[in-house]
Enzyme design. Structure first.
Site, mmCIF file in Angstrom:
data_model
loop_
_atom_site.group_PDB
_atom_site.id
_atom_site.type_symbol
_atom_site.label_atom_id
_atom_site.label_comp_id
_atom_site.label_asym_id
_atom_site.label_seq_id
_atom_site.Cartn_x
_atom_site.Cartn_y
_atom_site.Cartn_z
ATOM 1 N N CYS A 119 -0.278 4.212 2.251
ATOM 2 C CA CYS A 119 0.030 4.031 3.674
ATOM 3 C C CYS A 119 1.528 4.145 3.932
ATOM 4 O O CYS A 119 1.950 4.727 4.939
ATOM 5 C CB CYS A 119 -0.502 2.697 4.170
ATOM 6 S SG CYS A 119 -2.308 2.617 4.239
ATOM 7 N N CYS B 58 0.848 -1.189 0.000
ATOM 8 C CA CYS B 58 0.000 0.000 0.000
ATOM 9 C C CYS B 58 0.886 1.242 0.000
ATOM 10 O O CYS B 58 1.375 1.677 1.047
ATOM 11 C CB CYS B 58 -0.936 0.011 1.203
ATOM 12 S SG CYS B 58 -2.040 1.451 1.189
#
Length: 177
Positions: free
Chosen positions: A134, A131
């Site tokens: 993130c 991700c």
């Protein structure tokens, strides 16, 4: 169960992984809590039994029970957040980014350990779960707290090595099934 036991499970073609594991364990860029928490969070994020069991046994000697719980919480919360925020990032319809997620994330605000350590573990798990949104978010927080690029890199190297060892052991167990 131990790191030596884990290394004994790695086949000869994975020798570099075993060497990397030894090198990462000896590295001093991260505190013991940061290092072992990263190993443990990544192992839990991936979930290969032999890796989880052996790393958890080794980490228990270096981490408090609160740190063990926080590392597991980092794997759990980022397992959810990485899917959700990666999806928002990949979707072309940006309307979803304006909506409230409605997901509980209390572990992020009260992790039970130093915030920097938890952020480091969350970054490493986000790398395992691919991700980018993130990873950028946690890296920005870490750098804002004075964590150096080489310390962030150390956590990423741990994530990469735990991931690769897990992949090898998963593939080898498939051959025996």
């Amino acid at each position: 169960m131990s790191i030596e036991a884990l290394q004994s499970l790695i086949p000869a073609y994975g020798r570099d992984l075993s060497l990397n594991l030894s090198n990462l364990l000896a590295e001093t860029l991260l505190s013991d809590q940061q290092k072992w928490g990263t190993f443990l969070a990544c192992a839990h994020a991936i979930g290969v039994p032999a890796v989880v069991q052996n790393i958890e046994a080794a980490a228990a000697q270096a981490l408090t029970s609160e740190a063990v719980t926080a590392a597991k919480a980092a794997a759990a919360i980022m397992g959810m957040n990485n899917v959700y925020f990666r999806a928002l990032h990949l979707m072309h319809n940006k309307e979803y980014e304006t909506l409230r997620s409605g997901l509980r994330m209390n572990a992020l605000t009260n992790p039970g350990v130093d915030k920097v350590d938890f952020e480091l573990w969350a970054l490493a798990v986000s790398a395992v779960n691919a991700c980018g949104l993130c990873m950028d978010s946690h890296e920005k927080v870490l750098r804002g707290h004075g964590v150096s690029a080489v310390q962030v890199q150390a956590a990423l190297r741990i994530a990469a090595t735990v991931n690769a060892i897990s992949a090898v052991l998963r593939a080898e167990s498939a051959l025996r099934a």
